[in-house]
Design an enzyme around this catalytic site. Structure first.
Site, PDB file in Angstrom:
ATOM      1  N   LEU A 170       3.453   0.974  -8.245  1.00 54.98           N
ATOM      2  CA  LEU A 170       2.134   1.046  -7.422  1.00 54.98           C
ATOM      3  C   LEU A 170       2.023  -0.209  -6.704  1.00 54.98           C
ATOM      4  O   LEU A 170       1.897  -1.270  -7.522  1.00 54.98           O
ATOM      5  CB  LEU A 170       0.946   1.380  -8.234  1.00 54.98           C
ATOM      6  CG  LEU A 170       0.934   2.375  -9.418  1.00 54.98           C
ATOM      7  CD1 LEU A 170      -0.551   2.424  -9.999  1.00 54.98           C
ATOM      8  CD2 LEU A 170       1.353   3.716  -8.580  1.00 54.98           C
ATOM      9  N   GLU A 171       2.297  -0.328  -5.384  1.00 57.37           N
ATOM     10  CA  GLU A 171       2.456  -1.502  -4.603  1.00 57.37           C
ATOM     11  C   GLU A 171       0.894  -1.486  -3.877  1.00 57.37           C
ATOM     12  O   GLU A 171       0.588  -0.823  -3.072  1.00 57.37           O
ATOM     13  CB  GLU A 171       3.255  -1.121  -3.407  1.00 57.37           C
ATOM     14  CG  GLU A 171       4.777  -1.310  -3.786  1.00 57.37           C
ATOM     15  CD  GLU A 171       5.509  -2.927  -4.243  1.00 57.37           C
ATOM     16  OE1 GLU A 171       4.377  -3.685  -3.990  1.00 57.37           O
ATOM     17  OE2 GLU A 171       6.528  -2.925  -4.831  1.00 57.37           O
ATOM     18  N   LEU A 172       0.104  -2.251  -4.837  1.00 58.44           N
ATOM     19  CA  LEU A 172      -1.430  -2.505  -3.997  1.00 58.44           C
ATOM     20  C   LEU A 172      -1.389  -3.156  -3.026  1.00 58.44           C
ATOM     21  O   LEU A 172      -0.865  -4.024  -2.667  1.00 58.44           O
ATOM     22  CB  LEU A 172      -1.949  -3.129  -5.320  1.00 58.44           C
ATOM     23  CG  LEU A 172      -1.843  -2.077  -6.724  1.00 58.44           C
ATOM     24  CD1 LEU A 172      -2.561  -3.037  -7.757  1.00 58.44           C
ATOM     25  CD2 LEU A 172      -2.186  -0.733  -6.747  1.00 58.44           C
ATOM     26  N   GLY A 226       0.708  -1.207   0.101  1.00 62.71           N
ATOM     27  CA  GLY A 226       0.027   0.044   0.167  1.00 62.71           C
ATOM     28  C   GLY A 226       0.752   1.099   0.075  1.00 62.71           C
ATOM     29  O   GLY A 226       0.713   2.075   0.720  1.00 62.71           O
ATOM     30  N   VAL A 227       1.685   1.358  -1.026  1.00 57.64           N
ATOM     31  CA  VAL A 227       2.564   2.617  -1.216  1.00 57.64           C
ATOM     32  C   VAL A 227       2.964   2.941  -2.328  1.00 57.64           C
ATOM     33  O   VAL A 227       2.905   2.015  -3.383  1.00 57.64           O
ATOM     34  CB  VAL A 227       3.970   2.282  -0.468  1.00 57.64           C
ATOM     35  CG1 VAL A 227       4.609   1.135  -0.831  1.00 57.64           C
ATOM     36  CG2 VAL A 227       4.818   3.534  -0.050  1.00 57.64           C
TER      37      VAL A 227
END
Length: 562
Positions: free
Chosen positions: A339-341, A268-269
């Protein structure tokens, strides 16, 4: 967001391929599909091109690029890439803003790079980094190899009673394991390893086997590549993996790509380059632009944006590199975000501090585990298995238990997939709108004689990003100037040439706009528009075409009758 498909589960290769083909068949006027390469298992790595060809050549428009599943297990990313395609196609002709995007821009999407590895991940209990092909050694080396011993479809933890073990059952929560204290001498202790089988002879302490499928596609790109001795999974040489080479060849062949989003999980980052040197070493305007675009990701996705090297790397001497985002930005000058989902810890109410580099205390670790298990019990109850006795064929009586980490930590549970892909698409569409876009703002013809005319044209950049994308691109000499041409029924050029180079055009990000305590102000800045003049011999009523072009900013055309 209106879509054609349901985002309630993860698509294996065949279902993903069928979904892409369905979109092409329903929207053949705007969407095409090609194979970049064949994998070792003869699967296609698909690349999609989305634009309205009636409004121009795909290569003549500013382009936004998305890829996903560089790492086999990060399948949330491929679903997010598909979702963005789906939204643009399904709403084309109905939603004015989305229709304009497809009319004026080109979208390139590679939904799944690691097609073989992801298939293993989605259809078997196994986890792997990128590809299911042996790396470093041709066969599995001795040691404990992860295996689904109890045949429940998940490889979990396995605990074995061992008087020399470093773990004990947590006294406050028997579901958890906690480390032995320095004075712990009495009681039952355990060794905790992956559920699995020992390859080779079982003797002495159980050690994990070296990973057989150790390739890491995001260490194989040509910028900052290091040998295996420094960087695990790097491959034999840069672009030694056909999948990596196909991606690089694709980007280089599509010179209009001006912005990149590469989808990964988890954490999330939002990560922005450079990833091999401190942010302060990069151009301040480049970093400002990257931060301002990333702020939109935070608005839409709720995830913080951080520089890769300064905040994401835990070891700034032996940092990881050979990554795609760094190749894009530091070799090509293209703005790129990883995009670290998905973030299980955030969902569970755990605080994440990206600037904290020291290890968490044991109390903090146990608190995190407690919150994660509580969240999973409520939101993904099928993901957890309590410690259950199992008669191991090699080790005797053991216990197996724990979470299905593949679809709790690495990827979101199915019930949360739609939320994750929708917010990713929302950001990507906003990000795409930041691309430079040439426009002919004004054109005038002034007759100076019976067959002598002065043609004056003002060309502008309507986008946020400059036509050169970044100062990094200028340093790399990948940035190209804007060219303006005047063609048609012209007898001769008295002043000016048919094609003129007018240099760069800033986007409105370069307007030097600043807040002050009691006012706002636009200061001195480089031009967002440029005016060119020709003196030509032509007849009244002659038809001419003015064209402004730059690879990253597209083409603007205007036809005039003199």
């Amino acid at each position: 967001m209106k879509t054609t498909f349901q985002y309630d589960h993860y698509y294996a290769y065949q279902e993903l391929t069928e979904a892409l083909k369905t979109l092409v068949s329903r929207h053949s006027d705007i969407l095409t599909m090609e194979s970049l390469c064949k994998s070792e298992k003869d699967r296609d790595v698909w690349a999609m091109t989305l634009t309205n060809r009636q409004t121009g050549d795909p290569l003549a428009k500013p382009a936004f690029y998305i890829d996903a599943n560089t790492h086999a297990g990060e399948v949330t990313g491929s679903m997010a890439a598909l979702h963005t395609l789906d939204v643009l196609c399904t709403n084309y002709g109905e939603d004015e803003a989305l229709t304009k995007l497809v009319d004026t821009m080109t979208f390139y999407v590679i939904p799944r790079i690691s097609v073989d590895g992801s298939e293993v991940y989605l259809t078997t209990p196994y986890d792997l980094r990128s590809a299911d092909r042996p790396y470093l050694t041709p066969v599995q080396q001795p040691g404990l190899v992860p295996e689904d011993m109890d045949q429940d479809g998940v490889i979990r933890m396995m605990r074995i009673k061992d008087k020399h073990g470093a773990w004990k059952i947590c006294q406050h929560n028997p579901t958890l394991m906690e480390k032995r204290k320095p004075d712990d001498r009495e009681g039952e202790f355990y060794t905790v390893v992956s559920e699995g089988m020992v390859q080779g002879e079982v003797k002495g302490e159980i050690q994990p086997a070296p990973v057989l499928w150790g390739l890491d596609f995001n260490r194989n790109y040509p910028f900052g590549w290091f040998h295996e001795s420094r960087q695990a999974g790097a491959g034999a040489y840069p672009l030694s993996n056909p999948e990596n080479k196909a991606v690089v060849d694709f980007v280089l062949a599509h010179h209009n790509i001006g912005a990149v989003a590469t989808h990964h999980t988890s954490g999330g980052v939002i990560l922005y380059p450079p990833g091999t040197r401190p942010e302060k070493s990069a151009d301040p305007d480049d970093m400002r632009r990257l931060r301002e675009i990333a702020a939109m990701a935070t608005e839409e996705m709720g995830y913080p944006a951080i520089n890769i090297f300064d905040h994401f790397m835990t070891d700034q001497e032996n940092y990881s590199s050979g990554a795609f985002d760094d190749w894009c930005f530091q070799d090509q000058g293209i703005p790129a975000y990883t995009l670290e989902l998905w973030n299980l810890l955030e969902r569970a109410g755990c605080k994440i501090d990206w600037d904290r580099r020291d290890a968490k205390s044991e109390a903090e670790c146990l608190d995190t585990l407690t919150k994660v298990l509580a969240w999973c019990a409520e939101n993904a109850p099928d993901s957890f298995e309590a410690w259950t006795p199992y008669q191991h064929p090699q080790l005797g009586l053991v216990e197996i238990g724990g979470l299905n980490l593949k679809f709790t930590e690495e990827n979101c549970p199915n019930a949360f997939l739609l939320q994750e892909v929708e917010k990713t698409t929302k950001f990507c569409l906003r990000y795409a709108r930041s691309l430079p876009q040439l426009a002919i703002d004004k054109a005038e013809v002034k007759w100076l004689g019976e067959d002598l005319a002065e043609v004056t044209v003002t060309v502008g950049n309507e986008g946020y990003l400059p036509t050169y994308l970044s100062q990094e691109a200028k340093l790399l000499k990948t940035a190209k100037p804007v060219k303006v041409s005047l063609q048609g029924q012209i007898q001769s050029f008295i002043a000016g040439q048919a094609i003129l180079e007018i240099g760069d055009l800033e986007g409105y990000s370069g307007a030097n706009a600043n807040y002050r305590s009691c006012e706002v102000k636009t200061g001195e800045h480089a031009p967002l528009t440029r005016t060119v003049r020709w003196l030509i011999q032509a007849q009244k009523g002659a038809e001419v075409t003015i064209t402004a072009f730059q690879p990253k900013a597209g083409r603007a055309m205007l036809k005039l009758v003199l």
